[in-house]
Write a protein that holds these residues in place. Structure first.
Motif, PDB file in Angstrom:
ATOM      1  N   ALA A 211      -0.268  30.092  56.305  1.00 52.36           N
ATOM      2  CA  ALA A 211      -0.657  31.446  55.905  1.00 52.36           C
ATOM      3  C   ALA A 211      -2.130  31.455  55.544  1.00 52.36           C
ATOM      4  O   ALA A 211      -2.645  30.490  54.968  1.00 52.36           O
ATOM      5  CB  ALA A 211       0.172  31.951  54.723  1.00 52.36           C
ATOM      6  N   ILE A 212      -2.821  32.543  55.904  1.00 52.34           N
ATOM      7  CA  ILE A 212      -4.242  32.700  55.623  1.00 52.34           C
ATOM      8  C   ILE A 212      -4.484  34.111  55.081  1.00 52.34           C
ATOM      9  O   ILE A 212      -3.700  35.028  55.332  1.00 52.34           O
ATOM     10  CB  ILE A 212      -5.114  32.467  56.873  1.00 52.34           C
ATOM     11  CG1 ILE A 212      -4.675  33.400  58.018  1.00 52.34           C
ATOM     12  CG2 ILE A 212      -5.053  31.009  57.300  1.00 52.34           C
ATOM     13  CD1 ILE A 212      -5.537  33.297  59.272  1.00 52.34           C
ATOM     14  N   ARG A 213      -5.574  34.266  54.358  1.00 55.19           N
ATOM     15  CA  ARG A 213      -5.915  35.580  53.806  1.00 55.19           C
ATOM     16  C   ARG A 213      -7.430  35.737  53.749  1.00 55.19           C
ATOM     17  O   ARG A 213      -8.146  34.782  53.450  1.00 55.19           O
ATOM     18  CB  ARG A 213      -5.317  35.743  52.399  1.00 55.19           C
ATOM     19  CG  ARG A 213      -5.590  37.105  51.758  1.00 55.19           C
ATOM     20  CD  ARG A 213      -4.751  37.299  50.490  1.00 55.19           C
ATOM     21  NE  ARG A 213      -4.937  36.251  49.515  1.00 55.19           N
ATOM     22  CZ  ARG A 213      -5.904  36.247  48.608  1.00 55.19           C
ATOM     23  NH1 ARG A 213      -6.781  37.237  48.552  1.00 55.19           N
ATOM     24  NH2 ARG A 213      -6.001  35.241  47.738  1.00 55.19           N
ATOM     25  N   ALA A 214      -7.896  36.949  54.056  1.00 58.35           N
ATOM     26  CA  ALA A 214      -9.328  37.243  53.974  1.00 58.35           C
ATOM     27  C   ALA A 214      -9.727  37.452  52.522  1.00 58.35           C
ATOM     28  O   ALA A 214      -8.982  38.057  51.742  1.00 58.35           O
ATOM     29  CB  ALA A 214      -9.660  38.478  54.799  1.00 58.35           C
ATOM     30  N   THR A 215     -10.898  36.965  52.155  1.00 59.66           N
ATOM     31  CA  THR A 215     -11.367  37.063  50.772  1.00 59.66           C
ATOM     32  C   THR A 215     -12.235  38.289  50.534  1.00 59.66           C
ATOM     33  O   THR A 215     -12.579  38.591  49.395  1.00 59.66           O
ATOM     34  CB  THR A 215     -12.172  35.812  50.387  1.00 59.66           C
ATOM     35  OG1 THR A 215     -13.275  35.663  51.299  1.00 59.66           O
ATOM     36  CG2 THR A 215     -11.298  34.575  50.453  1.00 59.66           C
ATOM     37  N   GLY A 216     -12.611  38.984  51.603  1.00 57.76           N
ATOM     38  CA  GLY A 216     -13.462  40.156  51.461  1.00 57.76           C
ATOM     39  C   GLY A 216     -12.676  41.365  50.997  1.00 57.76           C
ATOM     40  O   GLY A 216     -11.503  41.275  50.615  1.00 57.76           O
TER      41      GLY A 216
END
Length: 265
Positions: A211-216
């Motif tokens: 799983a990945i997630r954008a930090t912006g």
């Protein structure tokens, strides 16, 4: 009521028995629609417009499609084409679908630029990584030599493996930091992580990113597993994590974004 767009799967050469020779088909896998609608939102497939269509010049601008919808879900499906992320194809069967890549990347760009929430499932997570400049591993068994089976087409959605969520991040807050079980149907995965992304989950046995997630700004989350196949009563899930909190988190972000930008009456 929230309107959630779902990217279309493409079938370029339908089987003869369908009675639609030489016609490209677009479809929405029903479990994905059910997962969205089970939480009180409307699921709407976003049609693909053929790049070679004579009607392309008259198509509705992508920005108007984005304006109409509150959030986007990227479905799973065929591999991402290595050329899409600057890779070199290692085997013909991993060529993927560059047409679908271009269609979904354009959708993804529109929603991210509008800061509308995006949820990517399996291929969708991989495409999110590619959008942010990352690359993919074309085949886990041959390139990673993992002890974990991530795909078994004979068992399809009955293949499960473990994931561990990174402490203190979104998935850990939703589910806790213990090891969890998920449905796995992928032989590709994130290789080099895209810029502006963080890892939310890994398979503890082989360190494959799950799983990945954008930090912006905004909500952009990619899951390598298939939570839409977990939409079962607790006694029937066989230890799989409940897909409800994931969809609720996505819809809550969608609802908050819609509320901030709602035009006054």
């Amino acid at each position: 009521m929230l309107r959630i767009g779902i990217s279309a799967r493409l079938l370029h050469e339908p089987p003869p028995g369908l009675g639609l020779p030489q016609k490209r088909l677009q479809f929405l896998e029903s479990s994905m629609a059910h997962w969205v609608m089970a939480h009180g939102a409307i699921a709407l497939m976003v049609p693909f417009v053929d790049e070679n269509s004579p009607h392309l010049v008259n198509r509705v601008p992508a920005s108007e499609v984005v304006d109409l919808l509150d959030g986007l879900v990227l479905q799973g499906g065929i591999d991402v084409c290595p050329e899409t992320y600057g890779g070199t194809l290692l085997r013909p069967e991993w060529a993927g679908d560059p047409v679908r890549d271009r269609y979904e990347l354009a959708l993804l760009r529109g929603f991210i630029e509008a800061r509308k929430p995006v949820l990517g499932i399996c291929r969708g997570a991989q495409l999110i990584n590619v959008y942010y400049g990352g690359t993919l591993l074309q085949d886990i068994p041959s390139q990673r030599r993992s002890p974990v089976l991530h795909q078994d087409l004979a068992h399809y959605d009955r293949l499960h493996h473990e994931v561990r969520f990174e402490p203190g991040l979104l998935l850990d807050r939703l589910y806790g930091s213990s090891v969890h079980s998920v449905t796995s149907i992928h032989h590709q995965c994130v290789d080099r992580l895209g810029e502006g992304l963080i890892v939310e989950a890994r398979c503890p046995q082989d360190d494959v990113i799950e799983a990945i997630r954008a930090t912006g700004p905004g909500f952009v989350l990619g899951l390598q597993w298939h939570p839409e196949f977990h939409l079962l009563p607790a006694e029937a899930r066989q230890g799989l994590i409940d897909s409800g909190p994931l969809m609720e988190a996505f819809l809550q972000a969608t609802r908050e974004r819609a509320d901030r930008h709602r035009k006054p009456a």
